[in-house]
Design an enzyme around this catalytic site. Sequence first.
Site, PDB file in Angstrom:
ATOM      1  N   CYS A   1      33.171  45.535  19.889  1.00  0.00           N
ATOM      2  CA  CYS A   1      34.458  45.091  19.338  1.00  0.00           C
ATOM      3  C   CYS A   1      34.167  44.005  18.314  1.00  0.00           C
ATOM      4  O   CYS A   1      33.035  43.910  17.823  1.00  0.00           O
ATOM      5  CB  CYS A   1      35.410  44.627  20.445  1.00  0.00           C
ATOM      6  SG  CYS A   1      34.858  43.177  21.378  1.00  0.00           S
TER       7      CYS A   1
ATOM      8  N   ASN B   1      33.336  40.300  20.913  1.00  0.00           N
ATOM      9  CA  ASN B   1      32.550  40.528  22.138  1.00  0.00           C
ATOM     10  C   ASN B   1      32.928  39.554  23.258  1.00  0.00           C
ATOM     11  O   ASN B   1      32.101  39.192  24.086  1.00  0.00           O
ATOM     12  CB  ASN B   1      31.036  40.468  21.855  1.00  0.00           C
ATOM     13  CG  ASN B   1      30.158  41.017  22.983  1.00  0.00           C
ATOM     14  OD1 ASN B   1      29.059  40.546  23.202  1.00  0.00           O
ATOM     15  ND2 ASN B   1      30.626  41.998  23.721  1.00  0.00           N
TER      16      ASN B   1
ATOM     17  N   CYS C   1      36.539  39.951  24.510  1.00  0.00           N
ATOM     18  CA  CYS C   1      37.717  40.548  25.168  1.00  0.00           C
ATOM     19  C   CYS C   1      37.487  42.028  25.480  1.00  0.00           C
ATOM     20  O   CYS C   1      37.206  42.395  26.618  1.00  0.00           O
ATOM     21  CB  CYS C   1      38.981  40.381  24.321  1.00  0.00           C
ATOM     22  SG  CYS C   1      39.510  38.665  24.124  1.00  0.00           S
ATOM     23  N   ARG C   2      37.590  42.887  24.466  1.00  0.00           N
ATOM     24  CA  ARG C   2      37.610  44.328  24.728  1.00  0.00           C
ATOM     25  C   ARG C   2      36.263  44.903  25.138  1.00  0.00           C
ATOM     26  O   ARG C   2      36.169  45.631  26.132  1.00  0.00           O
ATOM     27  CB  ARG C   2      38.139  45.082  23.485  1.00  0.00           C
ATOM     28  CG  ARG C   2      39.590  44.777  23.170  1.00  0.00           C
ATOM     29  CD  ARG C   2      39.959  45.239  21.781  1.00  0.00           C
ATOM     30  NE  ARG C   2      39.282  44.449  20.758  1.00  0.00           N
ATOM     31  CZ  ARG C   2      39.317  44.691  19.453  1.00  0.00           C
ATOM     32  NH1 ARG C   2      39.995  45.750  19.020  1.00  0.00           N
ATOM     33  NH2 ARG C   2      38.707  43.909  18.602  1.00  0.00           N
ATOM     34  N   SER C   3      35.192  44.612  24.361  1.00  0.00           N
ATOM     35  CA  SER C   3      33.926  45.298  24.678  1.00  0.00           C
ATOM     36  C   SER C   3      33.259  44.810  25.966  1.00  0.00           C
ATOM     37  O   SER C   3      32.709  45.638  26.698  1.00  0.00           O
ATOM     38  CB  SER C   3      32.965  45.288  23.481  1.00  0.00           C
ATOM     39  OG  SER C   3      32.564  43.990  23.126  1.00  0.00           O
TER      40      SER C   3
ATOM     41  N   ASP D   1      43.553  44.653  20.113  1.00  0.00           N
ATOM     42  CA  ASP D   1      42.936  43.351  20.368  1.00  0.00           C
ATOM     43  C   ASP D   1      43.947  42.461  21.113  1.00  0.00           C
ATOM     44  O   ASP D   1      45.004  42.138  20.569  1.00  0.00           O
ATOM     45  CB  ASP D   1      42.568  42.733  19.011  1.00  0.00           C
ATOM     46  CG  ASP D   1      41.800  41.456  19.160  1.00  0.00           C
ATOM     47  OD1 ASP D   1      41.683  40.954  20.296  1.00  0.00           O
ATOM     48  OD2 ASP D   1      41.318  40.950  18.133  1.00  0.00           O
TER      49      ASP D   1
END
Length: 166
Positions: free
Chosen positions: A11, A14, A16-18, A128
Amino acid sequence: MPVPTRLLFVCLGNICRSPAAEGVMRRLVADAGLSKIIEVDSAGTAGWHKGNLADPRMRQAASRRGITLDHRARQVRATDFEAFDLILVMDEENRRDLRDFASHQQIADQVRLLTDYQSQHDATHVPDPYYGGEEDFEQVLDLLEDTCAGLLETLRRPADPAPTST
Ligand code: 4NP
């Protein structure tokens, strides 16, 4: 049984999402007894949060689902395209930003949008949640659970046999 596969979730930051995708996938892989053959990591196209644990809001949301996120943020590097077989991005901006680290051919061959593997959602990307509220983090985790389950299913599916000449 899938062949050894190395997966990198990417993401922007690095945090939150990934890292959440990494945690969700790691859990699914462990539950399937495949931890020895499917490797999972994550990275960001930006290096702003290098060395940091995931955002506390994401760690709390994941922890409510029994998933501990202990990844430390790092930036993508060119060698990731040799170290990993498949690179899963959260949105098209991530895919574009990977051009700083890889050739067009490597991107075409190895990079996929994670939402390509969804079955219960109809999302164009993994949004995001960084500037959002608690419900945004929950929605991201719902989407990651769906997409990672689909990804694992794809990896477990036997490859199409080579076409036979008749
Ligand atoms: P991520 O979210 O890409 O899912 O880790 C973000 C984290 C931090 C920032 C942007 C997005 N930031 O601007 O610092």
